[in-house]
Design a protein around this motif. Structure first.
Motif, PDB file in Angstrom:
ATOM      1  N   LEU A   6      15.058   6.321 -66.352  1.00 21.49           N
ATOM      2  CA  LEU A   6      14.946   7.554 -65.569  1.00 21.49           C
ATOM      3  C   LEU A   6      15.682   7.502 -64.234  1.00 21.49           C
ATOM      4  O   LEU A   6      16.047   8.530 -63.687  1.00 21.49           O
ATOM      5  N   MET A   7      15.876   6.305 -63.709  1.00 23.00           N
ATOM      6  CA  MET A   7      16.355   6.170 -62.327  1.00 23.00           C
ATOM      7  C   MET A   7      17.815   6.583 -62.158  1.00 23.00           C
ATOM      8  O   MET A   7      18.619   6.490 -63.070  1.00 23.00           O
ATOM      9  N   VAL A   8      18.089   7.034 -60.962  1.00 24.31           N
ATOM     10  CA  VAL A   8      19.442   7.327 -60.513  1.00 24.31           C
ATOM     11  C   VAL A   8      19.887   6.105 -59.721  1.00 24.31           C
ATOM     12  O   VAL A   8      19.148   5.622 -58.850  1.00 24.31           O
ATOM     13  N   THR A   9      21.065   5.591 -60.018  1.00 26.76           N
ATOM     14  CA  THR A   9      21.501   4.356 -59.358  1.00 26.76           C
ATOM     15  C   THR A   9      22.370   4.594 -58.128  1.00 26.76           C
ATOM     16  O   THR A   9      22.520   3.706 -57.303  1.00 26.76           O
ATOM     17  N   ASP A  10      22.921   5.798 -57.989  1.00 24.51           N
ATOM     18  CA  ASP A  10      23.718   6.121 -56.806  1.00 24.51           C
ATOM     19  C   ASP A  10      22.773   6.681 -55.744  1.00 24.51           C
ATOM     20  O   ASP A  10      22.593   7.895 -55.629  1.00 24.51           O
ATOM     21  N   VAL A  11      22.142   5.779 -55.001  1.00 23.97           N
ATOM     22  CA  VAL A  11      21.094   6.168 -54.060  1.00 23.97           C
ATOM     23  C   VAL A  11      21.656   6.261 -52.652  1.00 23.97           C
ATOM     24  O   VAL A  11      22.311   5.332 -52.168  1.00 23.97           O
ATOM     25  N   THR A 112       6.769   1.432 -54.571  1.00 22.73           N
ATOM     26  CA  THR A 112       7.974   1.166 -55.358  1.00 22.73           C
ATOM     27  C   THR A 112       7.575   0.774 -56.776  1.00 22.73           C
ATOM     28  O   THR A 112       6.413   0.459 -57.037  1.00 22.73           O
ATOM     29  N   VAL A 113       8.553   0.805 -57.662  1.00 22.60           N
ATOM     30  CA  VAL A 113       8.379   0.331 -59.036  1.00 22.60           C
ATOM     31  C   VAL A 113       9.569  -0.565 -59.370  1.00 22.60           C
ATOM     32  O   VAL A 113      10.563  -0.585 -58.651  1.00 22.60           O
ATOM     33  N   THR A 114       9.449  -1.289 -60.468  1.00 27.99           N
ATOM     34  CA  THR A 114      10.560  -2.112 -60.958  1.00 27.99           C
ATOM     35  C   THR A 114      11.225  -1.380 -62.115  1.00 27.99           C
ATOM     36  O   THR A 114      10.654  -0.431 -62.661  1.00 27.99           O
ATOM     37  N   PRO A 115      12.414  -1.798 -62.516  1.00 27.77           N
ATOM     38  CA  PRO A 115      13.076  -1.145 -63.652  1.00 27.77           C
ATOM     39  C   PRO A 115      12.249  -1.204 -64.940  1.00 27.77           C
ATOM     40  O   PRO A 115      12.377  -0.331 -65.795  1.00 27.77           O
ATOM     41  N   PRO A 131       0.155  13.630 -51.988  1.00 24.18           N
ATOM     42  CA  PRO A 131       1.231  14.631 -51.942  1.00 24.18           C
ATOM     43  C   PRO A 131       2.491  14.125 -51.243  1.00 24.18           C
ATOM     44  O   PRO A 131       3.533  14.763 -51.299  1.00 24.18           O
ATOM     45  N   ASP A 132       2.407  12.974 -50.571  1.00 21.72           N
ATOM     46  CA  ASP A 132       3.562  12.449 -49.849  1.00 21.72           C
ATOM     47  C   ASP A 132       4.523  11.682 -50.740  1.00 21.72           C
ATOM     48  O   ASP A 132       5.611  11.318 -50.305  1.00 21.72           O
ATOM     49  N   ILE A 133       4.139  11.409 -51.990  1.00 25.45           N
ATOM     50  CA  ILE A 133       5.029  10.669 -52.882  1.00 25.45           C
ATOM     51  C   ILE A 133       5.823  11.676 -53.717  1.00 25.45           C
ATOM     52  O   ILE A 133       5.316  12.261 -54.661  1.00 25.45           O
ATOM     53  N   ASN A 134       7.080  11.874 -53.323  1.00 25.98           N
ATOM     54  CA  ASN A 134       7.971  12.796 -54.016  1.00 25.98           C
ATOM     55  C   ASN A 134       9.106  12.071 -54.719  1.00 25.98           C
ATOM     56  O   ASN A 134       9.845  12.661 -55.483  1.00 25.98           O
ATOM     57  N   ARG A 135       9.247  10.786 -54.407  1.00 31.11           N
ATOM     58  CA  ARG A 135      10.286   9.959 -54.994  1.00 31.11           C
ATOM     59  C   ARG A 135       9.779   8.534 -54.981  1.00 31.11           C
ATOM     60  O   ARG A 135       8.969   8.172 -54.124  1.00 31.11           O
ATOM     61  N   VAL A 136      10.252   7.730 -55.934  1.00 26.10           N
ATOM     62  CA  VAL A 136       9.823   6.339 -56.019  1.00 26.10           C
ATOM     63  C   VAL A 136      11.062   5.454 -56.069  1.00 26.10           C
ATOM     64  O   VAL A 136      11.835   5.537 -57.029  1.00 26.10           O
ATOM     65  N   PRO A 137      11.265   4.628 -55.046  1.00 22.84           N
ATOM     66  CA  PRO A 137      12.374   3.677 -55.110  1.00 22.84           C
ATOM     67  C   PRO A 137      12.122   2.649 -56.221  1.00 22.84           C
ATOM     68  O   PRO A 137      10.997   2.211 -56.437  1.00 22.84           O
ATOM     69  N   VAL A 138      13.190   2.287 -56.912  1.00 24.56           N
ATOM     70  CA  VAL A 138      13.120   1.271 -57.956  1.00 24.56           C
ATOM     71  C   VAL A 138      13.764   0.014 -57.373  1.00 24.56           C
ATOM     72  O   VAL A 138      14.905   0.056 -56.910  1.00 24.56           O
ATOM     73  N   VAL A 146      17.549  -0.784 -56.445  1.00 25.14           N
ATOM     74  CA  VAL A 146      18.477  -0.656 -57.575  1.00 25.14           C
ATOM     75  C   VAL A 146      18.552   0.777 -58.097  1.00 25.14           C
ATOM     76  O   VAL A 146      19.414   1.103 -58.898  1.00 25.14           O
ATOM     77  N   GLY A 147      17.638   1.638 -57.629  1.00 24.68           N
ATOM     78  CA  GLY A 147      17.643   3.022 -58.077  1.00 24.68           C
ATOM     79  C   GLY A 147      16.521   3.803 -57.424  1.00 24.68           C
ATOM     80  O   GLY A 147      15.774   3.276 -56.597  1.00 24.68           O
ATOM     81  N   ILE A 148      16.422   5.055 -57.821  1.00 26.32           N
ATOM     82  CA  ILE A 148      15.347   5.909 -57.316  1.00 26.32           C
ATOM     83  C   ILE A 148      14.993   6.922 -58.393  1.00 26.32           C
ATOM     84  O   ILE A 148      15.857   7.335 -59.177  1.00 26.32           O
TER      85      ILE A 148
END
Length: 164
Positions: A6-11, A112-115, A131-138, A146-148
């Motif tokens: 799911l992650m986007v790598t161009d962060v 954060t999460v891992t791949p 409600p403050d979590i709108n994105r999760v860095p990977v 490495v992504g988001i």
């Protein structure tokens, strides 16, 4: 399905020593409401959001509380007054905070999460009660970004799966 699917790598990121003016430029340039803050080694050390910056211009001390005692009452009544000069202070606040480092305003309690994290766990984070979590860095095992994954990335992935 896992976070890596799911992650986007161009962060797009900011550094802790970037200043508030730099962050404003990034928010104007990119259609994001928050950026991971990474150190020189690429490790996630925080997140800065538009609301973090808006808070700089809505200080709590701008409201005046005036106690008024009316005889023969012993207790005082307290009235809140919002000064009308708030709009004039916006430019002053911008100049005062423009050189302030992102590290002063960023959130450091970053989820954060891992791949390899399962998509259900990512869903729980993004659709949870916070409600403050709108994105999760990977991040990898040493905390390097490495992504988001943003909420729209999950929606897009499920839409694409339905169409297949």
């Amino acid at each position: 399905m896992h976070a890596r699917d799911l992650m986007v790598t161009d962060v797009k990121t900011v550094a802790p020593d970037d200043d508030v003016a730099d962050a404003f430029k990034r928010f104007a340039r990119y259609p994001f409401s928050g950026f991971p803050v990474v150190d020189d080694e690429g490790r996630v050390v925080g997140v800065v959001t538009e609301s973090d910056l808006v808070d700089l211009f809505e200080p709590d001390d701008e409201t005046l509380w005036i106690p008024i005692g009316l005889p023969p009452f012993v207790d005082t009544l307290t009235y809140q007054i919002k000064p009308p000069w708030g709009d004039l202070d916006l430019g002053v606040d911008m100049v005062r905070n423009a050189d302030r480092p992102i590290s002063d305003v960023m959130s450091t309690d970053v989820v954060t999460v891992t791949p390899e994290t399962d998509v259900d766990e990512v869903l729980d984070l993004l659709a949870g009660d916070d409600p403050d979590i709108n994105r999760v860095p990977v991040v990898d095992t040493d905390g390097t970004l490495v992504g988001i994954i943003a909420r729209q990335d999950i929606v897009r992935a499920f839409r694409d799966r339905r169409l297949d």
